[in-house]
Scaffold this motif. Structure first.
Motif, short mmCIF file in Angstrom:
data_model
loop_
_atom_site.label_atom_id
_atom_site.label_comp_id
_atom_site.label_asym_id
_atom_site.label_seq_id
_atom_site.Cartn_x
_atom_site.Cartn_y
_atom_site.Cartn_z
N ALA A 336 0.83 -1.21 0.00
CA ALA A 336 0.00 0.00 0.00
C ALA A 336 0.86 1.26 0.00
N ASP A 337 1.98 1.21 0.72
CA ASP A 337 2.90 2.36 0.74
C ASP A 337 3.40 2.69 -0.66
N ILE A 338 3.70 1.64 -1.42
CA ILE A 338 4.21 1.84 -2.78
C ILE A 338 3.11 2.33 -3.72
N LEU A 339 1.92 1.71 -3.62
CA LEU A 339 0.85 2.00 -4.57
C LEU A 339 0.18 3.35 -4.33
N TRP A 342 1.90 7.67 -1.03
CA TRP A 342 2.27 9.07 -1.27
C TRP A 342 1.06 10.00 -1.32
N THR A 343 -0.14 9.43 -1.25
CA THR A 343 -1.36 10.24 -1.20
C THR A 343 -1.83 10.32 0.25
#
Length: 440
Positions: A336-339, A342-343
């Motif tokens: 989830a951090d990768i996908l 950043w939002t």
């Protein structure tokens, strides 16, 4: 011989605009009503004081209507026509929405199940009528693309519903839980349950009003009627059971809808068991991934991806997601951090992310199976559509199997093993089942 439509509604691009617009509105309603269950399950689990297996009777009552009512609805369609049948289905859904009022006032789980069955009955006739419309409104080779557009609308509603439900019904109740209720006296518990369940009344009144508007829209629109020409090659066949591609397609849809409902409606329970905050809105994650899958269908079918290859890829990706759920971490949020880390969208554990990604994996199963299964049916199309709609009963049965496995093992995550053989059958249908025209 390919199936043709007597009034040739798909011959002119202009003629398909109004039907596609109206059917698009109906598919939004399908999604809105269907994916409300994902938020309703953990909500009813609290106010009706249910265990996980009992709570999943929400999906059983809703989806079993497709099995019980599909064939009767196909006979109604023969008498009323597709257009009037859709209006009737919407009217039945109005009744189902209004039944939520006494259910909420009494907080009686049986009343909720009856209301859900009536809603499912209305959706049965709508689905039986509308899916052939989308298949036959244009060229056969782009049917999956058109159904993907409808799916995009349908799952877009699925993204909105959990967020709306949380805002209208669960706002200010972040600490409301079964444990909180258990700590109260019987009198205090009844007061809080009554206050919480009453929050359902106005949303379902709004839904009933919106459905009444759609009844008038469909009834008085210039939506063309579908009339299928008799197919000479099928005249010697006496029943729909003699079409293997339809029978096997119905089983494939049984598997698909079962895993679709598991992915959308149990992710909240799974998140709740792992202590994920805002678990009632987790269905939106699955729906976002499904929307991405449908965007792939709209943009890639048939130009870059055939319906058969889309089905093949979906089954393999789905099986990989199941392995990811079982063997990935419940503590790490790396994926989830990768996908989307950043939002500002909250991240979730990897194992829950794989549940959400099931939505992307199987998004193109429904759009691919329908045109492959209905190919060449001619005047058997209504019966074939009804048989395929009966496959939606997978949404009633497989989540209960999931719930039983989860309850028996004491581990909600292990319930997802149920979906693996389902993806394997879809793989069989993609490789061989859709090509079969005879049983021997």
């Amino acid at each position: 011989m390919t199936t043709t439509v007597a009034n040739n509604v798909g011959s002119k691009p202009k003629s398909s605009l109004l039907p596609m617009t109206i059917i698009g509105v109906l598919f939004f309603i399908f999604g809105f009503v269907t994916w409300l269950n994902g938020s309703l399950i953990p909500f009813l689990k609290i106010i009706c004081q249910l265990n996980e297996f009992q709570a999943l009777f929400v999906t059983f009552a809703f989806y079993i209507a497709y099995t019980v009512m599909a064939l009767p609805m196909s006979y109604i369609l023969k008498r009323t026509g597709y257009k009037n049948g859709m209006a009737l289905g919407l009217l039945i859904m109005v009744v189902g929405s209004l039944l939520f009022i006494p259910a909420a006032q009494t907080a009686n789980f049986v009343f909720f199940l009856v209301a859900l069955f009536v809603l499912g009955t209305g959706l049965t006739i709508l689905q039986t009528a509308s899916n052939p419309y989308v298949v036959h409104i244009g060229p056969a080779e782009s049917a999956a693309m058109r159904i993907s557009i409808m799916g995009l609308i349908n799952k877009g509603a699925g993204v909105i519903v959990p967020i709306l439900f949380t805002a209208l019904v669960l706002s200010g109740l972040d600490n409301f839980s079964s444990e909180h209720l258990a700590a109260l006296s019987a009198a205090e518990r009844n007061v809080q349950i009554e206050a919480l369940s009453s929050r359902l009344i106005m949303p379902y009144i709004y839904m009933a009003v919106a459905l009444l508007f759609l009844v008038a829209l469909v009834k008085f629109s210039s939506l063309p009627e579908l009339e299928f020409e008799s197919d000479e090659e099928n005249q010697e066949k006496g029943s729909i059971s003699q079409f293997p591609q339809v029978v096997l397609g119905s089983i494939a849809l049984f598997c698909y809808v079962g895993v679709e409902v598991i992915a959308g409606d149990t992710i909240g329970l799974y998140g709740q068991s792992l202590g994920v905050q805002n678990f009632a809105s987790l269905t939106s994650y699955t729906m976002v991934f499904m929307v991405l899958g449908y965007i792939i269908g709209v943009t890639c079918i048939p130009k870059y991806l055939s319906q058969e290859k889309a089905l093949l890829g979906s089954s393999i990706a789905g099986a990989c997601c199941i392995l990811g759920i079982i063997f990935s971490s419940a503590d790490s949020t790396m994926i989830a951090d990768i996908l989307w880390g950043w939002t500002n969208i909250p991240t979730i554990p990897d194992t829950v992310t794989f549940v959400a990604m099931m939505g992307l994996a199987h998004a193109l199963v429904w759009p691919s199976v329908w045109p492959l299964a209905l190919r060449g049916l001619g005047n058997f199309t209504a019966q074939g559509s009804a048989l395929l709609i009966m496959g939606i009963s997978g949404g009633a049965i497989l989540p209960l199997v999931f719930g039983k496995v989860a309850e028996a093992t004491g581990n909600t995550g292990l319930g997802y093993w149920v979906a693996l053989p389902c993806y394997l059958f879809i793989l069989f249908y993609a490789l061989k089942g859709h090509k079969m025209r005879k049983w021997k």
